[in-house]
Structures are given as structure tokens and as C-alpha cells.
Motif scaffolding. Structure first.
Motif, PDB file in Angstrom:
ATOM      1  N   ASN A  24       0.848  -1.192   0.000  1.00 35.94           N
ATOM      2  CA  ASN A  24       0.000   0.000   0.000  1.00 35.94           C
ATOM      3  C   ASN A  24       0.884   1.243   0.000  1.00 35.94           C
ATOM      4  OD1 ASN A  24      -2.452  -1.558   0.288  1.00 35.94           O
ATOM      5  ND2 ASN A  24      -1.892  -1.850   2.434  1.00 35.94           N
ATOM      6  N   GLY A  25       0.593   2.176  -0.883  1.00 34.40           N
ATOM      7  CA  GLY A  25       1.438   3.368  -0.966  1.00 34.40           C
ATOM      8  C   GLY A  25       2.628   3.120  -1.863  1.00 34.40           C
ATOM      9  N   ARG A  26       3.855   3.220  -1.297  1.00 36.99           N
ATOM     10  CA  ARG A  26       5.068   3.061  -2.100  1.00 36.99           C
ATOM     11  C   ARG A  26       5.933   1.910  -1.608  1.00 36.99           C
ATOM     12  NH1 ARG A  26       7.090   9.199  -3.659  1.00 36.99           N
ATOM     13  NH2 ARG A  26       5.077   9.929  -4.466  1.00 36.99           N
ATOM     14  N   GLY A  42      -1.444   1.829  -5.176  1.00 36.48           N
ATOM     15  CA  GLY A  42      -0.598   3.016  -5.173  1.00 36.48           C
ATOM     16  C   GLY A  42       0.525   2.878  -6.176  1.00 36.48           C
ATOM     17  N   SER A  43       1.761   3.196  -5.743  1.00 32.51           N
ATOM     18  CA  SER A  43       2.904   3.144  -6.662  1.00 32.51           C
ATOM     19  C   SER A  43       3.967   2.172  -6.170  1.00 32.51           C
ATOM     20  CB  SER A  43       3.519   4.545  -6.832  1.00 32.51           C
ATOM     21  OG  SER A  43       3.909   5.060  -5.573  1.00 32.51           O
ATOM     22  N   GLY A  59      -3.563   1.445  -9.404  1.00 32.77           N
ATOM     23  CA  GLY A  59      -2.778   2.669  -9.393  1.00 32.77           C
ATOM     24  C   GLY A  59      -1.655   2.609 -10.408  1.00 32.77           C
TER      25      GLY A  59
END
Length: 236
Positions: A24-26, A42-43, A59
Motif C-alpha cells: 500500500n502506498g510506495r 498506489g505506486s 494505481g
């Protein structure tokens, strides 16, 4: 029993074997990864190959390697830098990129997909746009065009290419081109619309509106719409 791996926000982990992996997120996984369930939101990124039973990228997540498994989904701007080989289903939506071959029993595209080399399936369906650098090969191909799509060659048993319905979009024809461009299409049962091809070869060939074909070769039957351009056709 294999453990789970969850990375929220910024963070990284080495690869390995897991039950569930959620980025989740980066979040970043360094190395090859094998798991039952994979989710990248995310990324996040996997810097290596991914082997998974059920996987999903949302994402702008990336797999910087190859993907192998049963089912996989790419949404948003997700990408795989090498090939994808699946036993079951591949779903692509948003604007997704595959850097090598794509092979699956069933492939469904919504949005725009870029596949660097060959694309192979039992059933291939697209409701959007695609750019395939090599051969699109499937037993059953069903394409509904939204914008421009390209492939080097297309081969299959039944191939249906549908253009956009006439009416509203005709007003924007100079700005909104709906066309499939391909060098060669070869199959048994062919129904084509809004297709530009050098050679179309099949058993029963139906050339519909807005087609531009240099040569049609057919074995049994050939039909051509009044709103199609076929330079040459012959029975083989």
C-alpha cells in the motif's frame, strides 16, 4: 505455514515465499516474490519476478520482471516490464503496459493496453484500445473499437471487429478516429468493421463498413459492404 507481508506507505522488504502480500502506498519488494495472493495499491513495486495464484495491481504499481500464475488484474497505470504467462484469466483496464509476451486462457481489455510482443489466448476480448507489437493469436477474438488499435498480425478461428455505432461520433470523425490497423488477418470466420489491413485471408469473410483492405483471399464466401474499400479479392 507461509506468513503474510504488508507494507504501508514507504517501506521495503526482501522477496521470498509468502501467503498474502499487500503493498500500500510506495512499498517495494526487492527480489523474486512467490505468494498465493498479491495486491499492489498506489505506486508500489516488485523488483524481480512475481509468481502468484491471484494478483492485482492498482494505481501505478509495477512488476520489474515477469509474472507467472493463474489470474492477474492490472488497473490504472500498472505495468509489467517483462512477459506475463497465466493459466486462467488476465484483466487489463486503465492504461496498462506489458513489456513482453502476454499469454492466458482468457484475456479481457478495457481501457488501453500496450503489449510489446505477442499476445496469445483461447478467448480475447477488447472493449477499448490496444497496441500489440507482434501477433495476436486466439481461437475467439471479439473486439469493440474505441479509438485506434494496432497489431502486427491477427490470427484465430472466429474474429469479430466492431466499430463504433454511427451517429453522435460521426460528428467528431476528424478528431476521434476509430480504426484497427494491422498487416495481416487470418482465420476461419471473419467479420470486420473499421479495419485497415494489407491482407485478409479466411474461409468466410465479411468486410463491413469503414474498412480499407488491399487484398482479400477467401475459401468459401465473401461479402463486402458498400461503405468498404477492397482493392483486390480472390477465391483460393
Amino acid at each position: 505455514m507461509k506468513g503474510n507481508l504488508t507494507i504501508n506507505g514507504y517501506g521495503s522488504s526482501n522477496g521470498g515465499h509468502f501467503n498474502q502480500v499487500k503493498l500500500n502506498g510506495r512499498g517495494i519488494v526487492n527480489g523474486n516474490l512467490e505468494c498465493v495472493l498479491f495486491e499492489c495499491n498506489g505506486s508500489g513495486a516488485v523488483h524481480g519476478d512475481l509468481k502468484v495464484d491471484n494478483g492485482k495491481i492498482s494505481g501505478s504499481g509495477k512488476v520489474k520482471g515477469a509474472v507467472e500464475g493463474n489470474n492477474f488484474t492490472i488497473e490504472g497505470h500498472g505495468s509489467v516490464s517483462e512477459g506475463v504467462s497465466l493459466l486462467n484469466k488476465m484483466n487489463i483496464s486503465g492504461s496498462s503496459k506489458i513489456g513482453g509476451n502476454l499469454r492466458a486462457d482468457e484475456i479481457q481489455i478495457k481501457g488501453k493496453a500496450t503489449i510489446a510482443t505477442d499476445c496469445e489466448a483461447e478467448n480475447f476480448r477488447s472493449d477499448g484500445q490496444f497496441a500489440i507489437g507482434g501477433l495476436l493469436s486466439a481461437d475467439h477474438i471479439d473486439v469493440r473499437l474505441y479509438g485506434e488499435s494496432t497489431a502486427a498480425e491477427i490470427g484465430g478461428q472466429t474474429i469479430k471487429i466492431k466499430g463504433k455505432k454511427r451517429g453522435f461520433f460521426q460528428l467528431f470523425k476528424p478528431f476521434f478516429q476509430t480504426k484497427l490497423t494491422v498487416s495481416v488477418i487470418e482465420g476461419d470466420e471473419l467479420q470486420l468493421e473499421s479495419t485497415k489491413a494489407e491482407v485478409v485471408r479466411g474461409k468466410n469473410v465479411n468486410i463491413g463498413p469503414d474498412c480499407e483492405i488491399d487484398l482479400v483471399e477467401y475459401k468459401e464466401s465473401f461479402l463486402c459492404d458498400d461503405d468498404a474499400k477492397v482493392r483486390e479479392f480472390k477465391k483460393i
